[in-house]
Motif scaffolding. Structure first.
Motif, PDB file in Angstrom:
ATOM      1  N   ALA A   2      23.443  -9.771  21.208  1.00 40.02           N
ATOM      2  CA  ALA A   2      24.664  -9.009  21.386  1.00 40.02           C
ATOM      3  C   ALA A   2      25.309  -8.250  20.483  1.00 40.02           C
ATOM      4  CB  ALA A   2      26.062  -9.956  21.836  1.00 40.02           C
ATOM      5  N   GLY A   3      26.096  -6.915  20.706  1.00 38.37           N
ATOM      6  CA  GLY A   3      26.884  -6.397  19.685  1.00 38.37           C
ATOM      7  C   GLY A   3      25.965  -5.066  19.331  1.00 38.37           C
ATOM      8  N   ARG A   4      25.347  -4.934  20.308  1.00 36.44           N
ATOM      9  CA  ARG A   4      24.358  -3.793  20.739  1.00 36.44           C
ATOM     10  C   ARG A   4      24.440  -2.902  21.527  1.00 36.44           C
ATOM     11  NH1 ARG A   4      19.339  -4.083  17.431  1.00 36.44           N
ATOM     12  NH2 ARG A   4      19.569  -6.282  16.454  1.00 36.44           N
ATOM     13  N   ASP A   5      25.206  -2.918  22.085  1.00 39.01           N
ATOM     14  CA  ASP A   5      25.764  -1.110  22.366  1.00 39.01           C
ATOM     15  C   ASP A   5      25.506  -1.003  24.335  1.00 39.01           C
ATOM     16  OD1 ASP A   5      27.877  -0.359  21.086  1.00 39.01           O
ATOM     17  OD2 ASP A   5      26.161   0.766  19.910  1.00 39.01           O
ATOM     18  N   TYR A   6      25.098  -2.971  24.690  1.00 33.89           N
ATOM     19  CA  TYR A   6      23.665  -3.295  26.251  1.00 33.89           C
ATOM     20  C   TYR A   6      24.726  -4.343  26.287  1.00 33.89           C
ATOM     21  CZ  TYR A   6      21.057  -2.223  30.049  1.00 33.89           C
ATOM     22  OH  TYR A   6      20.420  -2.423  30.981  1.00 33.89           O
ATOM     23  N   GLU A   7      25.787  -4.502  26.974  1.00 34.26           N
ATOM     24  CA  GLU A   7      26.680  -6.276  27.308  1.00 34.26           C
ATOM     25  C   GLU A   7      25.591  -6.562  28.039  1.00 34.26           C
ATOM     26  OE1 GLU A   7      29.228  -7.140  26.478  1.00 34.26           O
ATOM     27  OE2 GLU A   7      29.927  -5.036  25.444  1.00 34.26           O
ATOM     28  N   PHE A   8      25.812  -7.426  28.277  1.00 34.59           N
ATOM     29  CA  PHE A   8      24.953  -8.727  29.383  1.00 34.59           C
ATOM     30  C   PHE A   8      24.894  -8.412  30.167  1.00 34.59           C
ATOM     31  CE2 PHE A   8      25.028 -11.652  25.077  1.00 34.59           C
ATOM     32  CZ  PHE A   8      23.402 -10.985  25.069  1.00 34.59           C
ATOM     33  N   SER A   9      26.114  -8.475  30.526  1.00 35.51           N
ATOM     34  CA  SER A   9      26.736  -7.877  32.040  1.00 35.51           C
ATOM     35  C   SER A   9      26.439  -6.821  32.637  1.00 35.51           C
ATOM     36  CB  SER A   9      28.327  -8.368  32.605  1.00 35.51           C
ATOM     37  OG  SER A   9      28.366  -7.636  31.776  1.00 35.51           O
ATOM     38  N   GLU A  10      26.081  -5.854  32.049  1.00 39.38           N
ATOM     39  CA  GLU A  10      25.775  -4.536  32.328  1.00 39.38           C
ATOM     40  C   GLU A  10      24.053  -4.101  32.944  1.00 39.38           C
ATOM     41  OE1 GLU A  10      25.741   0.124  30.784  1.00 39.38           O
ATOM     42  OE2 GLU A  10      26.267  -1.586  29.715  1.00 39.38           O
ATOM     43  N   PHE A  11      23.373  -5.107  31.483  1.00 40.69           N
ATOM     44  CA  PHE A  11      22.061  -5.563  31.789  1.00 40.69           C
ATOM     45  C   PHE A  11      21.770  -6.532  33.116  1.00 40.69           C
ATOM     46  CE2 PHE A  11      18.670  -8.638  31.762  1.00 40.69           C
ATOM     47  CZ  PHE A  11      17.490  -7.750  31.413  1.00 40.69           C
ATOM     48  N   LEU A  12      22.707  -7.302  33.602  1.00 45.16           N
ATOM     49  CA  LEU A  12      21.998  -8.168  34.524  1.00 45.16           C
ATOM     50  C   LEU A  12      22.487  -6.940  36.284  1.00 45.16           C
ATOM     51  CD1 LEU A  12      23.387 -11.287  33.309  1.00 45.16           C
ATOM     52  CD2 LEU A  12      20.841 -10.791  34.007  1.00 45.16           C
ATOM     53  N   ALA A  13      23.702  -6.863  35.601  1.00 47.36           N
ATOM     54  CA  ALA A  13      23.591  -5.616  36.924  1.00 47.36           C
ATOM     55  C   ALA A  13      22.505  -4.609  36.975  1.00 47.36           C
ATOM     56  CB  ALA A  13      24.933  -4.880  36.348  1.00 47.36           C
ATOM     57  N   ASP A  14      22.517  -4.250  36.344  1.00 43.37           N
ATOM     58  CA  ASP A  14      20.951  -2.952  36.122  1.00 43.37           C
ATOM     59  C   ASP A  14      20.012  -3.389  36.684  1.00 43.37           C
ATOM     60  OD1 ASP A  14      22.498  -0.960  34.616  1.00 43.37           O
ATOM     61  OD2 ASP A  14      21.746  -0.840  32.987  1.00 43.37           O
ATOM     62  N   ALA A  15      19.459  -4.932  36.276  1.00 50.79           N
ATOM     63  CA  ALA A  15      18.498  -5.277  36.856  1.00 50.79           C
ATOM     64  C   ALA A  15      18.394  -5.714  37.969  1.00 50.79           C
ATOM     65  CB  ALA A  15      18.135  -7.018  35.991  1.00 50.79           C
ATOM     66  N   ALA A  16      19.470  -6.330  38.445  1.00 57.11           N
ATOM     67  CA  ALA A  16      19.561  -6.114  39.549  1.00 57.11           C
ATOM     68  C   ALA A  16      19.774  -4.950  40.561  1.00 57.11           C
ATOM     69  CB  ALA A  16      21.312  -7.325  40.301  1.00 57.11           C
ATOM     70  N   HIS A  17      20.497  -3.906  39.713  1.00 55.70           N
ATOM     71  CA  HIS A  17      20.094  -2.263  40.628  1.00 55.70           C
ATOM     72  C   HIS A  17      18.705  -2.220  40.956  1.00 55.70           C
ATOM     73  CE1 HIS A  17      21.212   1.629  41.458  1.00 55.70           C
ATOM     74  NE2 HIS A  17      20.717   1.982  40.631  1.00 55.70           N
ATOM     75  N   ALA A  18      17.413  -2.922  40.085  1.00 55.33           N
ATOM     76  CA  ALA A  18      16.513  -2.460  39.297  1.00 55.33           C
ATOM     77  C   ALA A  18      15.668  -3.467  40.453  1.00 55.33           C
ATOM     78  CB  ALA A  18      15.330  -2.719  38.598  1.00 55.33           C
ATOM     79  N   GLY A  19      15.672  -4.245  41.416  1.00 55.13           N
ATOM     80  CA  GLY A  19      14.984  -5.250  42.906  1.00 55.13           C
ATOM     81  C   GLY A  19      14.954  -6.779  41.785  1.00 55.13           C
ATOM     82  N   PHE A  20      15.529  -6.629  40.709  1.00 53.13           N
ATOM     83  CA  PHE A  20      15.170  -8.152  40.171  1.00 53.13           C
ATOM     84  C   PHE A  20      16.736  -8.695  40.565  1.00 53.13           C
ATOM     85  CE2 PHE A  20      13.184  -5.891  36.564  1.00 53.13           C
ATOM     86  CZ  PHE A  20      12.122  -7.107  36.873  1.00 53.13           C
ATOM     87  N   ALA A  21      15.625 -10.418  40.451  1.00 50.69           N
ATOM     88  CA  ALA A  21      16.794 -11.383  41.032  1.00 50.69           C
ATOM     89  C   ALA A  21      16.957 -12.345  39.783  1.00 50.69           C
ATOM     90  CB  ALA A  21      16.900 -12.867  41.792  1.00 50.69           C
ATOM     91  N   THR A  22      17.781 -12.861  39.505  1.00 51.60           N
ATOM     92  CA  THR A  22      17.775 -13.709  38.535  1.00 51.60           C
ATOM     93  C   THR A  22      17.508 -15.313  38.542  1.00 51.60           C
ATOM     94  OG1 THR A  22      20.228 -12.555  36.660  1.00 51.60           O
ATOM     95  CG2 THR A  22      19.213 -14.668  35.709  1.00 51.60           C
ATOM     96  N   ASP A  23      16.154 -15.815  37.843  1.00 54.10           N
ATOM     97  CA  ASP A  23      16.224 -17.672  37.723  1.00 54.10           C
ATOM     98  C   ASP A  23      17.131 -18.328  36.842  1.00 54.10           C
ATOM     99  OD1 ASP A  23      14.174 -17.472  40.206  1.00 54.10           O
ATOM    100  OD2 ASP A  23      12.931 -17.670  38.685  1.00 54.10           O
ATOM    101  N   LEU A  24      17.133 -17.500  35.684  1.00 49.45           N
ATOM    102  CA  LEU A  24      17.125 -18.588  34.465  1.00 49.45           C
ATOM    103  C   LEU A  24      18.163 -17.855  33.540  1.00 49.45           C
ATOM    104  CD1 LEU A  24      17.785 -21.293  33.633  1.00 49.45           C
ATOM    105  CD2 LEU A  24      15.354 -20.913  32.332  1.00 49.45           C
ATOM    106  N   LEU A  25      19.017 -18.318  33.634  1.00 49.90           N
ATOM    107  CA  LEU A  25      19.635 -17.264  31.556  1.00 49.90           C
ATOM    108  C   LEU A  25      19.681 -18.342  30.328  1.00 49.90           C
ATOM    109  CD1 LEU A  25      22.548 -15.254  33.521  1.00 49.90           C
ATOM    110  CD2 LEU A  25      20.685 -14.710  32.966  1.00 49.90           C
ATOM    111  N   LEU A  26      19.054 -18.417  29.439  1.00 49.00           N
ATOM    112  CA  LEU A  26      19.371 -18.859  28.304  1.00 49.00           C
ATOM    113  C   LEU A  26      19.562 -18.121  27.040  1.00 49.00           C
ATOM    114  CD1 LEU A  26      15.714 -20.096  28.576  1.00 49.00           C
ATOM    115  CD2 LEU A  26      17.337 -21.466  29.327  1.00 49.00           C
ATOM    116  N   SER A  27      20.466 -18.729  26.018  1.00 46.33           N
ATOM    117  CA  SER A  27      20.713 -17.660  24.823  1.00 46.33           C
ATOM    118  C   SER A  27      20.026 -18.340  23.989  1.00 46.33           C
ATOM    119  CB  SER A  27      21.976 -18.941  24.325  1.00 46.33           C
ATOM    120  OG  SER A  27      21.675 -19.853  24.206  1.00 46.33           O
ATOM    121  N   ALA A  28      19.090 -18.222  23.990  1.00 43.88           N
ATOM    122  CA  ALA A  28      17.635 -18.126  22.419  1.00 43.88           C
ATOM    123  C   ALA A  28      16.314 -18.773  23.225  1.00 43.88           C
ATOM    124  CB  ALA A  28      18.155 -19.517  21.831  1.00 43.88           C
TER     125      ALA A  28
END
Length: 201
Positions: A155-181
């Motif tokens: 976090a804190g690197r000018d790319y919000e996690f929610s924005e990344f997940l939206a970008d991944a979905a736009h690119a054609g990915f589905a989310t299987d699992l989210l981890l914090s480490a």
């Protein structure tokens, strides 16, 4: 023309940056620091002898570990200095200089799609913002239909996690699992790190 990555802008501003980065990890390895946490997770996910792409491989610590585990590894990074270090320190994988936004491995004779694509070390945050979706799209194009991508950054690197997940979905990915480490701790709303396990949607 593809916008220059934030990483290469940093290198342009400080020509010694890449060498500092390489030596930093070499020093950590000499000190016995654990540098393989990400690779252990990927190895646990992968079938034996898997075809793995280390996207934004840097000086090769992940790809080198995975190759030592018996996987067939290709590493790609935009920085020639980091690729040179990977070749010196981790022989075995195929290391290539390339921009992930223009990734075309069949042009290098690498036809077989990948079982796993890993992008660790905050690679996504070093991309130029305009290339984030194109990079994710190119990664997906190199993945098997039943393959998975594993992407982690802080976090804190000018790319919000929610924005990344939206970008991944736009690119054609589905989310299987989210981890914090990389050690498989669950992701929560206040997590300071994201490891996203993605598959083709």
């Amino acid at each position: 023309m593809v916008e220059q990555s934030n990483w290469m802008r940093q290198v342009e501003a400080d020509p010694g940056h890449s060498h500092w980065y390489v030596e930093r990890f070499r020093a950590m390895a000499r000190a016995g620091d654990d540098l393989a946490g990400e690779a252990r997770l990927v190895d646990a996910m992968a079938p034996r002898g898997a075809h793995i792409l280390d996207a934004g491989c840097g000086p090769g610590r992940l790809g080198g570990y995975l190759a030592a585990c018996g996987h067939r590894v290709v590493g790609v990074d935009v920085d020639p200095t980091l690729i040179e270090a990977a070749e010196q320190d981790h022989p075995g994988p195929r290391w290539l200089v390339g921009d992930l936004a223009e990734l075309d491995l069949p042009a290098h004779g690498i036809i077989e799609p990948f079982d796993i694509i890993v992008s660790a070390g905050n690679v996504m945050t070093f991309l130029a913002p305009s290339t984030r979706v194109p990079v994710l799209t190119r990664l997906l194009a190199h993945l098997k239909e039943d393959g998975r991508a594993v992407i982690g950054f802080g976090a804190g690197r000018d790319y919000e996690f929610s924005e990344f997940l939206a970008d991944a979905a736009h690119a054609g990915f589905a989310t299987d699992l989210l981890l914090s480490a990389w050690d498989v701790r669950p992701f929560t709303e206040d997590s300071e790190f994201l490891v996203a396990l993605l598959r083709p949607s």
